[in-house]
Each structure stands twice: as structure tokens, then as C-alpha cells.
Design a protein around this motif. Structure first.
Motif, PDB file in Angstrom:
ATOM      1  N   PHE A 179       0.828  -1.206   0.000  1.00  0.00           N
ATOM      2  CA  PHE A 179       0.000   0.000   0.000  1.00  0.00           C
ATOM      3  C   PHE A 179       0.861   1.253   0.000  1.00  0.00           C
ATOM      4  O   PHE A 179       1.974   1.249   0.524  1.00  0.00           O
ATOM      5  CB  PHE A 179      -0.875   0.029   1.262  1.00  0.00           C
ATOM      6  CG  PHE A 179      -1.829  -1.127   1.374  1.00  0.00           C
ATOM      7  CD1 PHE A 179      -2.963  -1.194   0.575  1.00  0.00           C
ATOM      8  CD2 PHE A 179      -1.581  -2.161   2.269  1.00  0.00           C
ATOM      9  CE1 PHE A 179      -3.842  -2.265   0.674  1.00  0.00           C
ATOM     10  CE2 PHE A 179      -2.464  -3.235   2.379  1.00  0.00           C
ATOM     11  CZ  PHE A 179      -3.593  -3.287   1.580  1.00  0.00           C
ATOM     12  N   LYS A 180       0.284   2.320  -0.556  1.00  0.00           N
ATOM     13  CA  LYS A 180       0.952   3.623  -0.456  1.00  0.00           C
ATOM     14  C   LYS A 180       0.795   4.136   0.977  1.00  0.00           C
ATOM     15  O   LYS A 180      -0.118   3.728   1.690  1.00  0.00           O
ATOM     16  CB  LYS A 180       0.302   4.618  -1.421  1.00  0.00           C
ATOM     17  CG  LYS A 180       0.611   4.335  -2.876  1.00  0.00           C
ATOM     18  CD  LYS A 180       0.013   5.443  -3.750  1.00  0.00           C
ATOM     19  CE  LYS A 180       0.107   5.039  -5.206  1.00  0.00           C
ATOM     20  NZ  LYS A 180      -0.790   5.823  -6.063  1.00  0.00           N
ATOM     21  N   ASP A 181       1.653   5.053   1.320  1.00  0.00           N
ATOM     22  CA  ASP A 181       1.640   5.588   2.679  1.00  0.00           C
ATOM     23  C   ASP A 181       0.646   6.753   2.764  1.00  0.00           C
ATOM     24  O   ASP A 181       1.021   7.875   3.087  1.00  0.00           O
ATOM     25  CB  ASP A 181       3.068   6.047   3.046  1.00  0.00           C
ATOM     26  CG  ASP A 181       3.170   6.404   4.506  1.00  0.00           C
ATOM     27  OD1 ASP A 181       2.295   5.978   5.286  1.00  0.00           O
ATOM     28  OD2 ASP A 181       4.113   7.142   4.855  1.00  0.00           O
ATOM     29  N   ILE A 233      -6.807   6.941   4.539  1.00  0.00           N
ATOM     30  CA  ILE A 233      -8.086   6.730   3.850  1.00  0.00           C
ATOM     31  C   ILE A 233      -8.998   7.910   4.210  1.00  0.00           C
ATOM     32  O   ILE A 233      -9.228   8.162   5.403  1.00  0.00           O
ATOM     33  CB  ILE A 233      -8.750   5.400   4.324  1.00  0.00           C
ATOM     34  CG1 ILE A 233      -7.796   4.213   4.121  1.00  0.00           C
ATOM     35  CG2 ILE A 233     -10.087   5.166   3.639  1.00  0.00           C
ATOM     36  CD1 ILE A 233      -7.435   3.932   2.695  1.00  0.00           C
ATOM     37  N   PRO A 234      -9.524   8.619   3.192  1.00  0.00           N
ATOM     38  CA  PRO A 234     -10.394   9.755   3.519  1.00  0.00           C
ATOM     39  C   PRO A 234     -11.607   9.315   4.348  1.00  0.00           C
ATOM     40  O   PRO A 234     -12.090   8.189   4.195  1.00  0.00           O
ATOM     41  CB  PRO A 234     -10.844  10.262   2.137  1.00  0.00           C
ATOM     42  CG  PRO A 234      -9.896   9.667   1.152  1.00  0.00           C
ATOM     43  CD  PRO A 234      -9.372   8.411   1.749  1.00  0.00           C
ATOM     44  N   GLU A 287      -6.018   3.723  12.787  1.00  0.00           N
ATOM     45  CA  GLU A 287      -5.342   4.588  11.809  1.00  0.00           C
ATOM     46  C   GLU A 287      -3.957   5.006  12.301  1.00  0.00           C
ATOM     47  O   GLU A 287      -3.105   5.380  11.501  1.00  0.00           O
ATOM     48  CB  GLU A 287      -6.189   5.851  11.556  1.00  0.00           C
ATOM     49  CG  GLU A 287      -7.527   5.545  10.899  1.00  0.00           C
ATOM     50  CD  GLU A 287      -8.429   6.767  10.786  1.00  0.00           C
ATOM     51  OE1 GLU A 287      -8.745   7.363  11.841  1.00  0.00           O
ATOM     52  OE2 GLU A 287      -8.798   7.129   9.666  1.00  0.00           O
ATOM     53  N   ASP A 288      -3.767   4.931  13.595  1.00  0.00           N
ATOM     54  CA  ASP A 288      -2.534   5.402  14.222  1.00  0.00           C
ATOM     55  C   ASP A 288      -1.344   4.509  13.828  1.00  0.00           C
ATOM     56  O   ASP A 288      -1.410   3.278  13.940  1.00  0.00           O
ATOM     57  CB  ASP A 288      -2.738   5.379  15.746  1.00  0.00           C
ATOM     58  CG  ASP A 288      -1.525   5.841  16.483  1.00  0.00           C
ATOM     59  OD1 ASP A 288      -1.298   7.055  16.544  1.00  0.00           O
ATOM     60  OD2 ASP A 288      -0.772   4.962  16.987  1.00  0.00           O
ATOM     61  N   LYS A 289      -0.267   5.138  13.366  1.00  0.00           N
ATOM     62  CA  LYS A 289       0.895   4.411  12.840  1.00  0.00           C
ATOM     63  C   LYS A 289       1.521   3.476  13.889  1.00  0.00           C
ATOM     64  O   LYS A 289       1.816   2.307  13.601  1.00  0.00           O
ATOM     65  CB  LYS A 289       1.936   5.437  12.368  1.00  0.00           C
ATOM     66  CG  LYS A 289       2.770   4.962  11.212  1.00  0.00           C
ATOM     67  CD  LYS A 289       3.663   6.106  10.704  1.00  0.00           C
ATOM     68  CE  LYS A 289       4.717   5.603   9.753  1.00  0.00           C
ATOM     69  NZ  LYS A 289       4.243   4.911   8.579  1.00  0.00           N
ATOM     70  N   ALA A 290       1.688   3.997  15.100  1.00  0.00           N
ATOM     71  CA  ALA A 290       2.335   3.203  16.151  1.00  0.00           C
ATOM     72  C   ALA A 290       1.469   1.989  16.503  1.00  0.00           C
ATOM     73  O   ALA A 290       1.989   0.885  16.722  1.00  0.00           O
ATOM     74  CB  ALA A 290       2.560   4.080  17.388  1.00  0.00           C
ATOM     75  N   LYS A 291       0.165   2.195  16.541  1.00  0.00           N
ATOM     76  CA  LYS A 291      -0.744   1.078  16.869  1.00  0.00           C
ATOM     77  C   LYS A 291      -0.723   0.036  15.745  1.00  0.00           C
ATOM     78  O   LYS A 291      -0.764  -1.172  16.000  1.00  0.00           O
ATOM     79  CB  LYS A 291      -2.167   1.585  17.094  1.00  0.00           C
ATOM     80  CG  LYS A 291      -2.329   2.414  18.363  1.00  0.00           C
ATOM     81  CD  LYS A 291      -3.799   2.572  18.732  1.00  0.00           C
ATOM     82  CE  LYS A 291      -3.944   3.313  20.057  1.00  0.00           C
ATOM     83  NZ  LYS A 291      -4.232   4.723  19.890  1.00  0.00           N
ATOM     84  N   ASN A 304       2.001  -1.440   7.290  1.00  0.00           N
ATOM     85  CA  ASN A 304       2.054  -0.409   6.239  1.00  0.00           C
ATOM     86  C   ASN A 304       0.782  -0.391   5.399  1.00  0.00           C
ATOM     87  O   ASN A 304       0.781  -0.780   4.236  1.00  0.00           O
ATOM     88  CB  ASN A 304       3.270  -0.652   5.339  1.00  0.00           C
ATOM     89  CG  ASN A 304       4.550  -0.593   6.150  1.00  0.00           C
ATOM     90  OD1 ASN A 304       4.792   0.370   6.869  1.00  0.00           O
ATOM     91  ND2 ASN A 304       5.339  -1.640   6.077  1.00  0.00           N
ATOM     92  N   CYS A 305      -0.294   0.042   6.017  1.00  0.00           N
ATOM     93  CA  CYS A 305      -1.565   0.180   5.291  1.00  0.00           C
ATOM     94  C   CYS A 305      -2.196   1.494   5.737  1.00  0.00           C
ATOM     95  O   CYS A 305      -1.705   2.135   6.667  1.00  0.00           O
ATOM     96  CB  CYS A 305      -2.493  -1.012   5.605  1.00  0.00           C
ATOM     97  SG  CYS A 305      -2.981  -1.091   7.322  1.00  0.00           S
ATOM     98  N   GLY A 306      -3.285   1.861   5.081  1.00  0.00           N
ATOM     99  CA  GLY A 306      -3.950   3.104   5.473  1.00  0.00           C
ATOM    100  C   GLY A 306      -4.693   2.938   6.793  1.00  0.00           C
ATOM    101  O   GLY A 306      -4.621   3.792   7.681  1.00  0.00           O
ATOM    102  N   VAL A 307      -5.393   1.830   6.899  1.00  0.00           N
ATOM    103  CA  VAL A 307      -6.189   1.593   8.101  1.00  0.00           C
ATOM    104  C   VAL A 307      -6.349   0.084   8.325  1.00  0.00           C
ATOM    105  O   VAL A 307      -6.408  -0.683   7.361  1.00  0.00           O
ATOM    106  CB  VAL A 307      -7.571   2.307   7.980  1.00  0.00           C
ATOM    107  CG1 VAL A 307      -8.421   1.735   6.873  1.00  0.00           C
ATOM    108  CG2 VAL A 307      -8.369   2.247   9.270  1.00  0.00           C
TER     109      VAL A 307
END
Ligand SMILES: Cc1cc2nc3c(=O)[nH]c(=O)nc-3n(C[C@H](O)[C@H](O)[C@H](O)COP(=O)(O)O)c2cc1C
Length: 205
Positions: A21-23, A26-27, A56-60, A76-79
Motif C-alpha cells: 500500500f501507499k503511505d 483513507i479519507p 489509523e494510528d501508525k504506532a498502533k 504499512n496500510c492506510g487503516v
């Protein structure tokens, strides 16, 4: 009608397990559209024995990926959507029935018919029963993602006990069932589908 048919076919053809996935996030309106598809899913006795946790949180996401066998696309996903199975449907079954637009007599009949069935289940049976419903919601969620042209991957490879603990769930009432990771696809090429032939799986009786 023809266009709906074609659009649905396209949704099915274009959904595949995307693992890059791109970094990009998701709207909100896309996420709302996806979650609504899950919410509208059918369930046995209308129990809707599920919850959808949105991460959505990167660390989580990184922490959860560690519970999911370090799968890269989980981090490494949007959500990440974590779908849980509710086992507490015995507690809300009657209230939920009463809230439905049904004559009182039919409600009473249903309670008489189904309450013993629900009361007789042990926790493992409840989990099994609820998970079946969760997977219907999962299918709708994944197809809704595809309808938006986004990528998704269903993730069953994770330690559910650890994820239950991570979410601080009361495991007598709710357990993690499956994950769906979502994001903008890194590349637009759709891999060729590998499926059993129709003749092998469809039997006309
Ligand atoms: C219940 C279930 C669990 C899965 N678990 C994983 C997983 O942990 N990691 C992964 O990368 N893919 C996982 N997948 C994706 C499957 O490998 C994939 O759906 C299958 O190979 C068919 O390919 P397609 O989805 O691209 O059509 C899972 C799929 C399902 C339905």
C-alpha cells in the motif's frame, strides 16, 4: 440494471489481496462508505454480533502487525479494521427483537422459539455462531473497498488471544475474529485470479 450488474462484477473481479500500500490515509468519507457496508450486512436472527475497530494510528498499526506474524502490509496500510465477534447476544436478543418493526405476537413467537436455542449455547458455540456472521460483514467490507478502487487484504494470521488482550476485551462477551487491512494500492495491475473451475464447485441437484 445492466450497469449495476456490470459494476458488481467489476467489484468482484478487481478485489484481490493487496499486500503493498501507499503511505496515504483513507479519507473519512471512504471509510464511512466501507463501514456502512459492514453495518448493513445480514446476520442470523438479526443479532449483528460484531464490532469494527478502526486503527489509523501508525504506532498502533505497528504493534498490531507484531501480533499478526509481523506481516508488513499490516503495519504499512492506510487503516486496519479489526472485526470482533460478540458473544453477549443472549443479553440483547430480546431488546433487539422488540425494536424491530414486527407485530407483538410474532415477537413473542420468536422469543419462545429462539431463546432456548441461544441459552443452550456454551461460549465456544457462541463464538462459532458469531464468527459466521462476522465473515458476512467481512465480505461486504472487502467488496466496498473494491468499489472505491482501494486495496484490501483479509488477515487471519494473527494471535487472537494477544489481540483480545491488546484491545482489553472481556473475552466472555467479545473476541477478535478477523482483520481487514485497507489502503491505496501501490500498483494498479490486478493479478490474474486463481480459482477452482465452476464444474468442480457447482453441483446442480
Ligand atoms: C480467512 C482468511 C484469512 C486470510 N489471512 C491472510 C493473512 O493472514 N495474510 C495475507 O496476506 N492474506 C490472507 N488472506 C488472503 C488469502 O490468501 C487470499 O484471499 C487468497 O489467496 C485468494 O487470493 P485473492 O484474495 O487475491 O483473490 C486470508 C484470506 C481469508 C479469507
Amino acid at each position: 440494471m445492466e450497469s449495476t450488474k456490470q459494476a458488481f462484477q467489476q467489484i468482484l473481479q478487481e478485489r484481490y489481496s493487496c499486500r503493498e500500500f501507499k503511505d496515504s490515509p483513507i479519507p473519512k468519507e471512504s471509510l464511512d462508505y466501507i463501514l456502512e457496508a459492514g453495518r448493513l450486512s445480514p446476520s442470523s436472527l438479526g443479532l449483528e454480533p460484531w464490532r469494527f475497530y478502526v486503527v489509523e494510528d501508525k504506532a498502533k498499526k505497528l504493534e498490531i502487525s507484531k501480533i499478526a506474524n509481523n506481516q508488513n502490509h499490516v503495519a504499512n496500510c492506510g487503516v486496519i479494521l479489526i472485526l470482533t465477534a460478540r458473544l453477549d447476544f443472549g443479553e440483547y436478543f430480546i431488546d433487539k427483537l422488540k425494536a424491530r418493526n414486527m407485530p407483538q405476537e410474532e415477537i413473542n413467537q420468536r422469543i419462545t422459539l429462539y431463546k432456548p436455542f441461544i441459552d443452550a449455547m456454551d461460549e465456544e458455540q457462541k463464538l462459532h455462531y458469531a464468527r459466521e456472521q462476522v465473515f458476512l460483514a467481512l465480505g461486504n467490507l472487502a467488496n466496498a473497498v473494491s468499489a472505491l478502487g482501494l486495496g484490501s487484504c483479509i488477515i487471519g494470521g494473527f494471535d487472537s488471544n494477544k489481540l483480545d488482550t491488546y484491545l482489553n476485551l472481556n473475552i466472555h462477551k467479545e473476541r477478535t475474529a478477523i482483520l481487514l487491512v485497507i489502503g491505496e494500492k501501490m500498483q494498479n495491475q490486478i493479478p490474474k485470479k486463481s480459482r477452482n473451475p465452476k464444474e468442480e464447485i457447482v453441483k446442480f441437484l
